[in-house]
Motif scaffolding. Structure first.
Motif, short mmCIF file in Angstrom:
data_model
loop_
_atom_site.label_atom_id
_atom_site.label_comp_id
_atom_site.label_asym_id
_atom_site.label_seq_id
_atom_site.Cartn_x
_atom_site.Cartn_y
_atom_site.Cartn_z
N ALA A 1 0.84 -1.20 0.00
CA ALA A 1 0.00 0.00 0.00
C ALA A 1 0.87 1.25 0.00
O ALA A 1 0.60 2.22 -0.72
CB ALA A 1 -0.93 0.00 1.21
N LEU A 2 1.93 1.23 0.80
CA LEU A 2 2.86 2.36 0.82
C LEU A 2 3.54 2.55 -0.52
O LEU A 2 3.66 3.67 -1.03
CB LEU A 2 3.91 2.15 1.91
N TYR A 3 3.99 1.45 -1.09
CA TYR A 3 4.72 1.53 -2.36
C TYR A 3 3.82 2.05 -3.48
O TYR A 3 4.21 2.92 -4.26
CB TYR A 3 5.27 0.15 -2.71
N ALA A 4 2.60 1.53 -3.55
CA ALA A 4 1.66 1.98 -4.58
C ALA A 4 1.34 3.46 -4.42
O ALA A 4 1.26 4.21 -5.40
CB ALA A 4 0.38 1.15 -4.51
N ARG B 1 -0.78 2.59 5.48
CA ARG B 1 -1.90 3.48 5.21
C ARG B 1 -2.43 3.08 3.85
O ARG B 1 -1.72 2.49 3.04
CB ARG B 1 -1.48 4.96 5.14
N THR B 2 -3.69 3.39 3.56
CA THR B 2 -4.21 3.08 2.23
C THR B 2 -3.61 4.05 1.23
O THR B 2 -3.13 5.12 1.57
CB THR B 2 -5.74 3.22 2.20
N ALA B 3 -3.67 3.67 -0.03
CA ALA B 3 -3.07 4.50 -1.08
C ALA B 3 -3.69 5.89 -1.11
O ALA B 3 -3.00 6.89 -1.23
CB ALA B 3 -3.22 3.82 -2.43
N SER B 4 -5.01 5.97 -0.98
CA SER B 4 -5.65 7.28 -1.04
C SER B 4 -5.26 8.15 0.14
O SER B 4 -5.09 9.36 0.01
CB SER B 4 -7.18 7.11 -1.06
#
Length: 232
Positions: free
Chosen positions: A134-137, A202-205
């Motif tokens: 999620a962090l990477y994306a 954390r989520t991507a958004s």
């Protein structure tokens, strides 16, 4: 319940916490929260709480080094934290990861002293895969500079003593996949696995507006690491 080192009450700590080394950086991060308020500032441990896009979260500093960070993470987990993200600085052993790159540590080589006293030698320090991805994306979606993910080696030293910091050895080993030198990446995944909490998430958004950490490297007689201020 009062946490004796952090000097915060467990009732005030949400499930999501961002942790960092510098108390001043904790204050900078807290400015991105709505309704931010400072809970405590005890020694190097400074804690703020607020909301980000409707999600309750805290920000806590822990100073320099694994032992002090371990105290912070331990008390946050005891207070009820379930997801921890550590933001900070690392030095690169790869020429294609220049100063200012955004990196996500997915695992760590344990060369620190602390974890050797807590778990067996072969116990891994590996980040939660969903959290790391999620962090990477999210970092990629920012479209700013170099973004990488990979393995980190954690050392306890900044400067040479009687023995020199073994950068040459680590640079050779980096060819097999090691990417960065850090000082805090070993302990958090080790304890998180033991305590069944998640980290780096954390989520991507939610992550899109956060500049989490950068590498700033100057090469002279030794490599020096300096943090770049967080910015939206």
């Amino acid at each position: 319940m009062l946490m004796p080192i952090l000097q915060v009450n467990s009732e005030d700590i949400p499930e999501f916490v961002i942790v960092c080394g510098d108390p001043k950086r904790a204050e900078v991060i807290s400015r991105k929260l709505e309704g931010a308020r400072e809970l405590a500032f005890s020694r190097e441990y400074r804690t703020f709480v607020g909301t980000y896009e409707g999600v309750e979260m805290a920000v806590t500093s822990h100073g320099v080094g694994c032992p002090g960070a371990a105290v912070c993470f331990e008390e946050l987990i005891r207070a009820g934290a379930k997801t921890l993200i550590r933001v900070g600085t690392a030095g690169s052993y790869h020429a294609d990861i220049p100063a200012g790159s955004l990196v996500v540590s997915t695992s760590a080589i344990r060369t620190d002293g602390l974890t050797k006293q807590l778990v067996p030698e072969g116990f891994p320090a590996v980040a939660d895969s969903e959290v790391a991805e999620a962090l990477y994306a999210s970092a990629l979606s920012m479209g700013e500079g170099v973004v990488r993910k990979g393995m980190t080696v954690t050392l306890d030293v900044f400067f040479n003593g009687v023995e020199e910091v073994p950068h040459a050895k680590y640079k050779v080993r980096a060819r097999s996949g090691w990417r960065w030198k850090s000082r805090h990446c070993t302990w958090l995944p080790r304890f998180a696995a033991y305590a069944q909490v998640r980290f780096w998430r954390r989520t991507a958004s939610q992550m899109r507006t956060w500049r989490l950490s950068t590498i700033r490297i100057r090469t002279s007689s030794r490599t020096q690491w300096n943090a770049k201020s967080m910015r939206p």
